[in-house]
Design an enzyme around this catalytic site. Structure first.
Site, PDB file in Angstrom:
ATOM      1  N   SER A 186      28.673  38.210   8.419  1.00  0.00           N
ATOM      2  CA  SER A 186      28.160  39.521   8.012  1.00  0.00           C
ATOM      3  C   SER A 186      28.496  39.985   6.611  1.00  0.00           C
ATOM      4  O   SER A 186      27.941  40.974   6.155  1.00  0.00           O
ATOM      5  CB  SER A 186      28.655  40.583   8.988  1.00  0.00           C
ATOM      6  OG  SER A 186      27.778  40.624  10.078  1.00  0.00           O
TER       7      SER A 186
ATOM      8  N   SER B  21      25.650  41.910   8.854  1.00  0.00           N
ATOM      9  CA  SER B  21      25.520  43.318   9.138  1.00  0.00           C
ATOM     10  C   SER B  21      26.068  44.234   8.044  1.00  0.00           C
ATOM     11  O   SER B  21      25.837  45.430   8.093  1.00  0.00           O
ATOM     12  CB  SER B  21      26.248  43.624  10.454  1.00  0.00           C
ATOM     13  OG  SER B  21      27.635  43.372  10.310  1.00  0.00           O
TER      14      SER B  21
ATOM     15  N   LYS C  84      32.329  49.972   4.732  1.00  0.00           N
ATOM     16  CA  LYS C  84      31.383  49.780   5.837  1.00  0.00           C
ATOM     17  C   LYS C  84      31.729  50.762   6.947  1.00  0.00           C
ATOM     18  O   LYS C  84      32.916  51.022   7.204  1.00  0.00           O
ATOM     19  CB  LYS C  84      31.489  48.332   6.317  1.00  0.00           C
ATOM     20  CG  LYS C  84      30.465  47.928   7.364  1.00  0.00           C
ATOM     21  CD  LYS C  84      30.605  46.442   7.699  1.00  0.00           C
ATOM     22  CE  LYS C  84      29.635  45.970   8.754  1.00  0.00           C
ATOM     23  NZ  LYS C  84      29.782  44.549   9.086  1.00  0.00           N
TER      24      LYS C  84
HETATM   25  N1  GLN Z   1      24.820  37.981  12.684  1.00  0.00           N
HETATM   26  C1  GLN Z   1      26.003  37.732  13.437  1.00  0.00           C
HETATM   27  C2  GLN Z   1      25.978  38.517  14.732  1.00  0.00           C
HETATM   28  O1  GLN Z   1      25.097  39.299  14.910  1.00  0.00           O
HETATM   29  C3  GLN Z   1      27.226  38.027  12.626  1.00  0.00           C
HETATM   30  C4  GLN Z   1      27.610  39.447  12.628  1.00  0.00           C
HETATM   31  C5  GLN Z   1      28.906  39.740  11.947  1.00  0.00           C
HETATM   32  O2  GLN Z   1      29.481  38.891  11.274  1.00  0.00           O
HETATM   33  N2  GLN Z   1      29.389  40.957  12.182  1.00  0.00           N
HETATM   34  O3  GLN Z   1      26.826  38.360  15.565  1.00  0.00           O
END
Ligand code: GLN
Length: 506
Positions: free
Chosen positions: A153, A129, A52
């Site tokens: 994410s 994400s 990532k």
């Molecule tokens: N969707 C969540 C956020 O936007 C989780 C994101 C993540 O785990 N990086 O904070």
């Protein structure tokens, strides 16, 4: 590339079963890679891995999918990348994501949206994400992909694309070289098509034991030994867990039967419950009442930490400076112009939310309350898990302290379980067009089942299971999530493997 790919698949036969990808899935542009290695050569005993783009790799930009870091090259490589190379991993590319990890659909990216390759009818969310990492393993471009999981994410994109996504216990995998989003929640984890390659790296490959002195949040070697349920004993092979299924108890959190849960996902959850019962496990209802307020608490805490982490992107030391941004003598103008131009909409929203909840007039009503909720969520989990939390003293509790409606196992209190089973997401992957017209709060709703484990630092894994029908219902696949007590990761992976054997996706 094909030869390399072919060799990679062949070489990694021990790590993952062969990848059969219907060719039509390749017809849409999924945009999952930001950078792709051209001549990755995979030795016979090796495997391929994608990273990532918020995890540093030397020699390629690490952009976090932000215009701010479009040219940023880290002077060093993340510890976890080195650890994978040492275990025979061959790096194949950097994957697309939501900017700085903020989002649930991988649409908030300076490199353009990631699309879900499972659907060729209309563009659908790949989850976020770590959407690019999920698509890379879904398409067989990598045997394993690294992701980060702050509030879901890794698990959400795994559920949306039909792969396995594992968030380890907090503090297990080194975050040295990982760009922080919310330090008290951030974890690095793994996506793959099966549980096995993940188990091979983390448990058999010993990542669970490796403390990193360069990461202040990495659990010390001494604590790791103390937390390991079997002490120094070698953990069993993946297939050797639970020789006697009647010895394990799985809890079904009743509070997760929310109105928004899609009926076909509810049905898949019930089918998994049946399958585990037939296999011989004990399956019992449990209550986790505080987890109902976990989502708002998360969306106070994560932006608060993010706003402080992102303060360093000012265009002076970090990040690109806005055109003409430096003509004014006042520092504030320089910063605000640069920050306004370079951060995307969602990141700006999070910075504003975080700055507000940390401001003196809002702090007590938001940040402090959210910290309280976080402790209640942790307490709910500690009450239902049979194993004590190795990081906390056992809290004696008073039955009068439990709300009406708690399912009591006996006079001693709530049912005690080894694992919890629940859906990963309340819905199937939405259409991109629908996400774009949604408000931010609708997007945040997707994380309702994933944030509780994040707030408590617990291991959690999403496994694909058969569910529903047709394109509107995930192409017939949904993600179910298994959670376990802190540092019980080997068994969480073991039960996830069992679940995918009991409910194979064909
Ligand atoms: N969707 C969540 C956020 O936007 C989780 C994101 C993540 O785990 N990086 O904070």
């Amino acid at each position: 590339m094909n030869t390399v790919r072919h060799r990679a698949c062949h070489a990694s036969a021990t790590l993952t079963r062969s990848l059969r990808i219907p060719s039509r899935w390749r017809t849409i542009s999924t945009n999952h890679f930001i950078h792709r290695e051209k001549d990755a050569v995979v030795p016979d005993s090796g495997f391929t891995f994608a990273v990532k783009d918020n995890i540093a790799t030397a020699g390629h930009p690490t952009t976090c999918a932000s215009a701010f870091l479009r040219d940023y090259e880290s002077p060093f490589e993340a510890t976890v990348v080195r650890q994978l190379r040492e275990r025979g991993g061959v790096f194949v590319g950097k994957t697309n994501m939501d900017e700085f990890g903020m989002g649930s659909h991988s649409l908030n990216s300076a490199h353009g949206p990631v699309l879900n390759p499972k659907f060729d009818d209309v563009p659908r969310s790949a989850g976020g994400s770590s959407g690019g990492s999920a698509v890379a393993v879904r398409l067989g471009d990598a045997d394993v992909a690294l992701g980060t999981d702050t509030g879901g994410s890794i698990r959400l994109p795994a559920a949306y694309t039909g792969v396995v996504g594992y968030k380890p216990s907090y503090g297990m995998i080194s975050r040295r070289g990982v760009v922080p989003y919310a330090n008290s929640l951030d974890t690095v984890g793994f996506l793959a098509r099966d549980v096995k390659p993940i188990y091979d790296l983390v448990i058999d490959g010993g990542l669970i034991h490796e403390h990193d002195e360069l990461d202040p949040t990495s659990l010390t070697s001494q604590s790791r030994r103390r937390c390991s349920p079997g002490g120094d004993r070698r953990p069993p092979k993946l297939e050797e867990h639970f020789r006697n299924p009647s010895e394990i108890t799985i809890g079904i959190p009743q509070d997760y039967r929310i109105a928004e849960l899609h009926p076909s996902i509810l049905a898949a959850w019930a089918a998994a419950e049946d399958a585990l019962r037939k296999w011989g496990a004990r399956v019992v209802p449990v209550r986790l009442p505080s987890t109902q307020v976990a989502l708002p608490a998360y969306y106070v805490l994560a932006p608060a930490e993010a706003s402080s982490n992102l303060a360093k992107y000012d265009g002076v030391r970090y990040g690109s400076r806005a055109e003409g941004g430096d003509t004014d003598a006042s520092g504030e103008v320089l910063y605000s112009r640069t920050r306004g131009d370079n951060f995307g909409r969602e990141v700006r929203r999070r910075i504003l939310m975080g700055t507000y909840s940390l401001s003196s007039e809002a702090m007590d009503n938001y940040f402090v309350q959210a910290q309280r909720v976080r402790r209640l969520v942790q307490r709910d989990f500690d009450r239902v898990f049979a194993r004590p939390n190795p990081l906390r003293d056992e809290e004696p509790f008073d039955l009068s302290d439990l709300e009406d409606g708690w399912e009591l196992e006996n006079k001693r209190g709530p049912a005690q379980v080894d694992f919890l089973l629940c859906p990963t997401a309340p819905t199937f992957p939405p259409r991109v067009e629908d996400v774009r017209t949604q408000g931010p709060v609708d997007s945040y709703m997707n994380d309702v089942f994933t944030v509780p484990a994040s707030l408590a630092g617990l291991p959690a894994i999403s496994v694909p299971v058969p569910a529903g029908n047709g394109m509107e219902e995930g192409g017939g696949v949904a993600g179910l999530q298994v959670l376990g007590q802190f540092w019980d990761d080997a068994r969480v992976l073991g039960i996830a493997h069992q679940l995918s054997r009991l409910m194979p996706v064909v």
